[in-house]
Design a protein around this motif. Structure first.
Motif, PDB file in Angstrom:
ATOM      1  N   LEU A 238       1.132   7.789  10.676  1.00 56.42           N
ATOM      2  CA  LEU A 238       1.595   7.952   9.411  1.00 56.42           C
ATOM      3  C   LEU A 238       0.332   7.265   8.686  1.00 56.42           C
ATOM      4  CD1 LEU A 238       3.367   9.280   7.311  1.00 56.42           C
ATOM      5  CD2 LEU A 238       4.269   7.019   7.183  1.00 56.42           C
ATOM      6  N   PRO A 239      -0.627   7.933   7.817  1.00 60.72           N
ATOM      7  CA  PRO A 239      -1.784   7.062   7.004  1.00 60.72           C
ATOM      8  C   PRO A 239      -1.459   6.232   6.013  1.00 60.72           C
ATOM      9  CG  PRO A 239      -1.849   9.426   6.374  1.00 60.72           C
ATOM     10  CD  PRO A 239      -0.505   9.290   7.464  1.00 60.72           C
ATOM     11  N   LEU A 240      -0.325   5.728   5.864  1.00 61.58           N
ATOM     12  CA  LEU A 240       0.307   4.916   4.885  1.00 61.58           C
ATOM     13  C   LEU A 240       0.666   3.466   5.399  1.00 61.58           C
ATOM     14  CD1 LEU A 240       2.505   7.427   3.294  1.00 61.58           C
ATOM     15  CD2 LEU A 240       0.139   7.030   2.262  1.00 61.58           C
ATOM     16  N   ILE A 241       0.523   2.317   4.628  1.00 65.30           N
ATOM     17  CA  ILE A 241       0.952   1.281   5.010  1.00 65.30           C
ATOM     18  C   ILE A 241       2.330   0.910   4.067  1.00 65.30           C
ATOM     19  CG2 ILE A 241      -1.233   0.149   5.332  1.00 65.30           C
ATOM     20  CD1 ILE A 241      -0.868  -1.626   2.874  1.00 65.30           C
ATOM     21  N   GLY A 242       3.124   0.093   4.757  1.00 65.08           N
ATOM     22  CA  GLY A 242       4.547  -0.387   4.210  1.00 65.08           C
ATOM     23  C   GLY A 242       5.520   0.480   4.836  1.00 65.08           C
ATOM     24  N   GLU A 243       6.672  -0.325   4.959  1.00 64.56           N
ATOM     25  CA  GLU A 243       7.908   0.604   5.449  1.00 64.56           C
ATOM     26  C   GLU A 243       8.315   1.529   4.626  1.00 64.56           C
ATOM     27  OE1 GLU A 243      12.324  -0.871   7.255  1.00 64.56           O
ATOM     28  OE2 GLU A 243      10.633  -2.152   7.914  1.00 64.56           O
ATOM     29  N   PHE A 244       8.452   0.766   3.471  1.00 65.17           N
ATOM     30  CA  PHE A 244       9.206   1.824   2.388  1.00 65.17           C
ATOM     31  C   PHE A 244       8.205   3.047   2.236  1.00 65.17           C
ATOM     32  CE2 PHE A 244       6.385  -0.260  -0.610  1.00 65.17           C
ATOM     33  CZ  PHE A 244       5.822   0.722  -1.359  1.00 65.17           C
ATOM     34  N   GLN A 245       7.225   3.176   2.556  1.00 66.33           N
ATOM     35  CA  GLN A 245       6.356   4.408   2.464  1.00 66.33           C
ATOM     36  C   GLN A 245       6.871   5.127   3.466  1.00 66.33           C
ATOM     37  OE1 GLN A 245       5.252   5.157  -0.412  1.00 66.33           O
ATOM     38  NE2 GLN A 245       2.891   4.667  -0.330  1.00 66.33           N
ATOM     39  N   ALA A 246       7.038   4.568   4.591  1.00 68.26           N
ATOM     40  CA  ALA A 246       7.455   5.534   5.859  1.00 68.26           C
ATOM     41  C   ALA A 246       8.877   6.121   5.576  1.00 68.26           C
ATOM     42  CB  ALA A 246       7.849   4.708   7.016  1.00 68.26           C
ATOM     43  N   LEU A 247       9.678   5.353   4.866  1.00 68.55           N
ATOM     44  CA  LEU A 247      11.025   5.878   4.587  1.00 68.55           C
ATOM     45  C   LEU A 247      11.019   7.159   3.479  1.00 68.55           C
ATOM     46  CD1 LEU A 247      13.270   2.601   4.474  1.00 68.55           C
ATOM     47  CD2 LEU A 247      13.564   4.475   6.118  1.00 68.55           C
ATOM     48  N   ASN A 248      10.127   6.820   2.607  1.00 70.04           N
ATOM     49  CA  ASN A 248       9.956   8.029   1.474  1.00 70.04           C
ATOM     50  C   ASN A 248       9.499   9.217   2.355  1.00 70.04           C
ATOM     51  OD1 ASN A 248      10.627   6.414  -0.536  1.00 70.04           O
ATOM     52  ND2 ASN A 248       8.603   5.646  -1.000  1.00 70.04           N
ATOM     53  N   ALA A 249       8.492   9.014   3.318  1.00 68.14           N
ATOM     54  CA  ALA A 249       7.793  10.139   4.087  1.00 68.14           C
ATOM     55  C   ALA A 249       9.048  10.634   4.735  1.00 68.14           C
ATOM     56  CB  ALA A 249       6.722   9.641   4.876  1.00 68.14           C
ATOM     57  N   LEU A 250      10.010   9.870   5.118  1.00 62.61           N
ATOM     58  CA  LEU A 250      10.797  10.523   6.155  1.00 62.61           C
ATOM     59  C   LEU A 250      11.975  11.321   5.359  1.00 62.61           C
ATOM     60  CD1 LEU A 250      11.078   9.696   9.194  1.00 62.61           C
ATOM     61  CD2 LEU A 250      13.214   8.202   8.719  1.00 62.61           C
ATOM     62  N   THR A 251      12.303  10.596   4.145  1.00 64.72           N
ATOM     63  CA  THR A 251      13.096  11.505   3.139  1.00 64.72           C
ATOM     64  C   THR A 251      12.755  12.900   3.017  1.00 64.72           C
ATOM     65  OG1 THR A 251      13.953   9.563   2.139  1.00 64.72           O
ATOM     66  CG2 THR A 251      14.319  11.566   1.095  1.00 64.72           C
ATOM     67  N   ALA A 252      11.102  12.830   2.705  1.00 67.05           N
ATOM     68  CA  ALA A 252      10.410  14.194   2.446  1.00 67.05           C
ATOM     69  C   ALA A 252      10.788  14.917   3.664  1.00 67.05           C
ATOM     70  CB  ALA A 252       9.236  13.926   2.079  1.00 67.05           C
TER      71      ALA A 252
END
Length: 477
Positions: A285-299
């Motif tokens: 994932l080319p984004l930093i931050g765990e919350f960004q990972a969770l947002n991407a996961l929701t999508a």
């Protein structure tokens, strides 16, 4: 479309052609329907004379006065009637529409979903705080969830551009005010629930109920309902989904459908080891931050639950670009101190932001933030305490003070930040912080994100955190 056809079941016989709808009397033109809505500070019925003067042929409202020849559509819920009328007037919508609610993460989630769909060859769009983004570019909407007229006009425009899939933000205000009631939804998602908008909602129970309405009242039976499994509210929203006949899809570290097995932070991104209903896969994932990972996961959970192929979703996640003002990388000093801009403006949002940046910070973590005027005052010391606990340097500045005294807002925050630095001028605060950065430091500029103005009194003064930070970085070189 004529009046009688637009309002079936109302007993209308009028056959005048409707040329438009609006809740703003100043925008009324000949042939328009005016919605006289009661707001927090104004009553739309006071503007009926102006609407009629401008050419209104009918008025939607409750307990309407005598208006002569102008047709009165007197109903208990004028906002709901406006929503259904707007849907009928504009008629066309993309075939697949999803709505995402929650305190934080909505903008990123809908934008990420649009990107994932596009990578799979689907003509897609997103709608929300950042406006509508589709194949023909950007459409300004003004609000996270705009009024029903703007929603349906925009959906019709997007459908006309060939958009088949659209992801929308669903704010608590929009849900309570029936703005999404006539949108034909195929799936929904819940990100999280933390303190915000208590200037509008009576308490957290009222705020939760507003969000829950998406699940319990607006979705068709059998639709996927994606829920953040790591939220304390998981049980409530899954129960609401099941009671409404929806199909809960849990995502996150505790997810039963789309699960994070492991997460490895890197300098410019993170590697996710995931499981989707038993299938294991890996995403860089080319984004930093765990919350960004969770947002991407929701999508991703939304895309997968609607039938998108796993390979396409994985490829889409690996190509995601950050959303403007959401942990957005602005630049870095010559010795590697990074500067980021984020929209975090709630206690939970600020907490998540700082925690997300810490694993990527070798030196000091510096945070600049303020709180908006004429908004939830209870969150100010809460945000101050969070910044004081988790950041190394805290600079308290102004953030849309509106009609309040900026110094009073800063004082409320600083009561919880014993070693906080007070710099009222936001531009000066950013320039000072950038100038003082050392190797390995990280600067987070929080609160305004994508915004391009500072609201002082009734005036919006042009201001951009990104532009100010970039200029400060250039001044160092």
């Amino acid at each position: 479309m004529n009046l009688a056809a637009l309002f079936p079941g109302k007993g209308l016989t009028a056959v005048e052609e409707v040329t438009g709808l609006t809740a703003d009397s100043r925008k009324v033109k000949p042939g328009f329907i005016f919605a006289a809505l009661k707001g927090v500070t104004a009553d739309g019925r006071d503007y009926i004379p102006q609407a009629i003067k401008n050419g209104a042929i009918a008025v939607i409202g409750h307990d309407l006065p005598d208006m002569g020849d102008v047709v009165a559509i007197d109903v208990e819920e004028p906002r709901l009637t406006l929503a259904t009328a707007s849907a009928a007037f504009f008629a066309s919508q993309p075939q697949t529409i999803v709505a995402v609610t929650g305190t934080n993460g909505k903008s990123s989630t809908v934008d990420f979903l649009r990107q994932i769909w596009e990578t799979s060859g689907i003509t897609a769009a997103s709608m929300g705080t950042l406006g509508a983004i589709g194949p023909n570019g950007h459409i300004d909407l003004g609000h996270t969830t705009p009024d029903p007229v703007a929603i349906h006009q925009t959906l019709a425009t997007l459908a006309g551009q060939g958009v088949t899939h659209c992801a929308m933000e669903a704010s608590s205000h929009g849900l309570v005010q029936y703005r999404l009631d006539a949108v034909k939804l195929a799936a929904c998602a819940f990100t999280n629930l933390t303190q915000d908008h208590l200037d509008y909602h009576a308490d957290m129970d009222d705020y939760r109920a507003a969000k829950m309405r998406l699940f319990t009242e607006l979705m068709p039976a059998g639709a996927p309902a994606v829920v953040n499994a790591d939220s304390p509210e998981r049980g409530a929203f899954e129960a609401g989904a099941k009671a409404a006949g929806l199909k809960p899809v849990s995502v996150g570290w505790r997810g039963e459908d789309l699960k994070i097995a492991e997460l490895m932070p890197k300098a410019t991104g993170q590697t996710l080891f995931l499981k989707w209903q038993g299938d294991e896969f890996e995403v860089d994932l080319p984004l930093i931050g765990e919350f960004q990972a969770l947002n991407a996961l929701t999508a991703a959970g939304l895309a997968l639950s609607l039938g998108a192929p796993l390979d396409g979703v994985r490829e889409g996640m690996s190509k995601l670009e950050p959303v403007k003002g959401r942990l957005e990388f602005v630049g870095e000093t010559k010795d590697g101190a990074g500067v980021f801009v984020d929209y975090a403006h709630t206690p939970d949002g600020l907490d998540v932001l700082i925690r997300a940046a810490r694993p990527h910070t070798a030196g000091k973590l510096v945070v600049i933030f303020g709180c908006g005027g004429d908004r939830d005052r209870k969150k100010r010391p809460l945000m101050g305490a969070i910044a004081a606990k988790h950041a190394d340097v805290v600079i308290v500045t102004d953030d849309n003070p509106r009609s309040e005294d900026p110094a009073t807002i800063r004082k409320s925050i600083l009561e919880a930040v014993p070693n906080g630095i007070e710099i009222g001028d936001r531009g000066e605060a950013i320039r000072k912080a950038v100038a003082d950065l050392k190797s390995g430091d990280t600067l987070l500029i929080a609160g305004k994100g994508h915004e391009t103005g500072q609201i002082i009194g009734q005036t919006v003064i042009p201001f951009s955190d990104q532009d100010t930070a970039k200029a400060a970085l250039e001044a160092r070189s």
